[in-house]
Design a protein around this motif. Structure first.
Motif, mmCIF file in Angstrom:
data_model
loop_
_atom_site.group_PDB
_atom_site.id
_atom_site.type_symbol
_atom_site.label_atom_id
_atom_site.label_comp_id
_atom_site.label_asym_id
_atom_site.label_seq_id
_atom_site.Cartn_x
_atom_site.Cartn_y
_atom_site.Cartn_z
ATOM 1 N N LEU A 1 -2.238 -10.383 -1.067
ATOM 2 C CA LEU A 1 -2.963 -9.780 -2.182
ATOM 3 C C LEU A 1 -4.251 -9.127 -1.691
ATOM 4 O O LEU A 1 -4.602 -8.020 -2.114
ATOM 5 C CB LEU A 1 -3.266 -10.842 -3.244
ATOM 6 C CG LEU A 1 -3.981 -10.371 -4.503
ATOM 7 C CD1 LEU A 1 -3.216 -9.250 -5.179
ATOM 8 C CD2 LEU A 1 -4.194 -11.529 -5.466
ATOM 9 N N ARG A 2 -4.934 -9.780 -0.762
ATOM 10 C CA ARG A 2 -6.166 -9.212 -0.216
ATOM 11 C C ARG A 2 -5.876 -7.943 0.573
ATOM 12 O O ARG A 2 -6.645 -6.980 0.543
ATOM 13 C CB ARG A 2 -6.870 -10.230 0.677
ATOM 14 C CG ARG A 2 -7.463 -11.391 -0.102
ATOM 15 C CD ARG A 2 -8.571 -12.061 0.687
ATOM 16 N NE ARG A 2 -8.118 -12.614 1.963
ATOM 17 C CZ ARG A 2 -8.931 -12.813 3.004
ATOM 18 N NH1 ARG A 2 -10.205 -12.513 2.919
ATOM 19 N NH2 ARG A 2 -8.464 -13.332 4.128
ATOM 20 N N ILE A 3 -4.746 -7.967 1.288
ATOM 21 C CA ILE A 3 -4.357 -6.771 2.043
ATOM 22 C C ILE A 3 -4.139 -5.596 1.102
ATOM 23 O O ILE A 3 -4.662 -4.503 1.312
ATOM 24 C CB ILE A 3 -3.088 -7.051 2.876
ATOM 25 C CG1 ILE A 3 -3.412 -7.967 4.058
ATOM 26 C CG2 ILE A 3 -2.478 -5.746 3.381
ATOM 27 C CD1 ILE A 3 -2.203 -8.407 4.863
ATOM 28 N N VAL A 4 -3.367 -5.829 0.065
ATOM 29 C CA VAL A 4 -3.114 -4.753 -0.895
ATOM 30 C C VAL A 4 -4.415 -4.297 -1.540
ATOM 31 O O VAL A 4 -4.676 -3.095 -1.676
ATOM 32 C CB VAL A 4 -2.112 -5.204 -1.972
ATOM 33 C CG1 VAL A 4 -1.943 -4.127 -3.022
ATOM 34 C CG2 VAL A 4 -0.775 -5.556 -1.345
ATOM 35 N N ALA A 5 -5.246 -5.264 -1.920
ATOM 36 C CA ALA A 5 -6.509 -4.926 -2.579
ATOM 37 C C ALA A 5 -7.402 -4.095 -1.666
ATOM 38 O O ALA A 5 -8.117 -3.199 -2.126
ATOM 39 C CB ALA A 5 -7.222 -6.203 -3.015
ATOM 40 N N GLN B 1 -9.058 3.294 -0.591
ATOM 41 C CA GLN B 1 -8.758 4.309 0.429
ATOM 42 C C GLN B 1 -7.763 3.751 1.430
ATOM 43 O O GLN B 1 -7.669 2.540 1.589
ATOM 44 C CB GLN B 1 -10.031 4.772 1.130
ATOM 45 C CG GLN B 1 -10.556 3.843 2.204
ATOM 46 C CD GLN B 1 -11.231 2.606 1.662
ATOM 47 O OE1 GLN B 1 -11.046 1.520 2.169
ATOM 48 N NE2 GLN B 1 -12.009 2.787 0.588
ATOM 49 N N PRO B 2 -6.996 4.612 2.096
ATOM 50 C CA PRO B 2 -6.045 4.152 3.111
ATOM 51 C C PRO B 2 -6.773 3.394 4.210
ATOM 52 O O PRO B 2 -7.879 3.773 4.607
ATOM 53 C CB PRO B 2 -5.446 5.461 3.640
ATOM 54 C CG PRO B 2 -5.625 6.443 2.548
ATOM 55 C CD PRO B 2 -6.911 6.065 1.880
ATOM 56 N N MET B 3 -6.137 2.325 4.683
ATOM 57 C CA MET B 3 -6.759 1.473 5.702
ATOM 58 C C MET B 3 -5.821 1.321 6.896
ATOM 59 O O MET B 3 -4.617 1.136 6.726
ATOM 60 C CB MET B 3 -7.053 0.101 5.101
ATOM 61 C CG MET B 3 -8.132 0.097 4.031
ATOM 62 S SD MET B 3 -9.780 -0.037 4.738
ATOM 63 C CE MET B 3 -9.765 -1.753 5.273
ATOM 64 N N SER B 4 -6.390 1.363 8.091
ATOM 65 C CA SER B 4 -5.589 1.112 9.281
ATOM 66 C C SER B 4 -5.333 -0.383 9.427
ATOM 67 O O SER B 4 -6.072 -1.213 8.886
ATOM 68 C CB SER B 4 -6.318 1.627 10.520
ATOM 69 O OG SER B 4 -7.353 0.749 10.888
ATOM 70 N N VAL B 5 -4.277 -0.715 10.154
ATOM 71 C CA VAL B 5 -3.902 -2.120 10.339
ATOM 72 C C VAL B 5 -5.049 -2.912 10.956
ATOM 73 O O VAL B 5 -5.390 -4.006 10.498
ATOM 74 C CB VAL B 5 -2.641 -2.224 11.216
ATOM 75 C CG1 VAL B 5 -2.241 -3.677 11.402
ATOM 76 C CG2 VAL B 5 -1.502 -1.437 10.611
ATOM 77 N N GLY B 6 -5.667 -2.324 11.994
ATOM 78 C CA GLY B 6 -6.761 -3.012 12.666
ATOM 79 C C GLY B 6 -7.936 -3.264 11.742
ATOM 80 O O GLY B 6 -8.523 -4.359 11.747
ATOM 81 N N ASP B 7 -8.258 -2.272 10.925
ATOM 82 C CA ASP B 7 -9.374 -2.429 10.001
ATOM 83 C C ASP B 7 -9.076 -3.496 8.949
ATOM 84 O O ASP B 7 -9.951 -4.279 8.582
ATOM 85 C CB ASP B 7 -9.684 -1.093 9.314
ATOM 86 C CG ASP B 7 -10.462 -0.155 10.244
ATOM 87 O OD1 ASP B 7 -10.913 -0.636 11.305
ATOM 88 O OD2 ASP B 7 -10.602 1.032 9.904
ATOM 89 N N ASP C 1 -1.634 2.680 2.245
ATOM 90 C CA ASP C 1 -2.221 2.816 0.915
ATOM 91 C C ASP C 1 -1.153 2.610 -0.145
ATOM 92 O O ASP C 1 0.030 2.443 0.172
ATOM 93 C CB ASP C 1 -2.911 4.164 0.752
ATOM 94 C CG ASP C 1 -1.894 5.276 0.654
ATOM 95 O OD1 ASP C 1 -0.823 5.152 1.291
ATOM 96 O OD2 ASP C 1 -2.146 6.261 -0.059
ATOM 97 N N LEU C 2 -1.565 2.627 -1.411
ATOM 98 C CA LEU C 2 -0.657 2.357 -2.522
ATOM 99 C C LEU C 2 -0.023 3.648 -3.008
ATOM 100 O O LEU C 2 -0.724 4.533 -3.488
ATOM 101 C CB LEU C 2 -1.409 1.704 -3.688
ATOM 102 C CG LEU C 2 -2.188 0.422 -3.434
ATOM 103 C CD1 LEU C 2 -2.570 -0.236 -4.757
ATOM 104 C CD2 LEU C 2 -1.401 -0.544 -2.598
#
Lengths: 108, 108
Positions: free
Chosen positions: B23-27, B32-38, B75-76
């Motif tokens: 849930l935190r990952i999705v949130a 904005q789009p997020m990289s895996v590392g970020d 991103d969603l």
DNA sequence: CAAACACATGAGCATGTATTCATATATCGG
DNA sequence: CCGATATATGAATACATGCTCATGTGTTTG
């Protein structure tokens, strides 16, 4: 931002809705309060299993139980959740295309 | 009414949102789009665990991955889901009273 | 091509959970 | 009070799932 605590709290609710039988139980109480027996009959679940699920849903305050004589009727006390569920159920009946691959973004 | 199939489909989505880390990952990808590392750094998760969760979320089309060079941004893709989540996250920050008991209805 | 970086994947383990069966509690009718 | 009905609860089990560690794949740079 979503704190870890809030993620746990909200996640707990989503987790409960994540079981198909529990989701059907909640959905069956969307329009009007339903007795345990009626829920079990309607969804073709054993009364025991239904009661187990209802206990979890009640603990999380997703459902509220009201006793009338021998029967206990369940319904949704949170109109926010009710609206969200109504919305999502409506949404899931719409068609959608399938693409789970990683797409390639154009160069910057 | 909610068919068993639709309950399974919608339940699958709720189940994925039911894990706090997921849930935190999705949130974290909401605004904005997020990289895996970020994502991993921000949420203090191992890259491996993050990737495992992302794979599940991608399979369910809750997130969409776009590669830019070495990095993949998530991103969603579903604005309906984004709105629902934004709404629920906002809702979970509000206070609520506690009552999980079975209440007694007045006589008919 | 090789090394480095970013991410993905597979195996394995420890824990959680959905279901069933048996039994308990509560409410009403006679 | 007794039996019947409706719901709740406890134990046991088969299965799912989150996490870690090790390894594989893809991409850029020297």
């Amino acid at each position: 931002m979503l704190t870890a605590d809030h993620a746990t709290e909200l996640g707990e609710m989503f987790r409960l809705l994540g079981d198909p039988n529990r989701l059907r139980i909640v959905a069956s109480c969307l329009s009007q309060p339903m007795s345990v027996g009626d829920i079990a009959d309607t969804l073709d679940l054993s009364p025991s299993l239904t009661s187990h699920h209802l206990r979890l849903l009640r603990s999380a305050r997703l459902l509220k139980g009201t006793r009338h004589g021998k029967q206990v009727f369940y319904d949704l006390p949170d109109c926010h959740v009710r609206q969200m569920l109504t919305n999502m159920i409506e949404h899931v009946t719409e068609p959608h295309d399938v693409d789970e691959a990683i797409t390639e973004g154009e160069d910057p």
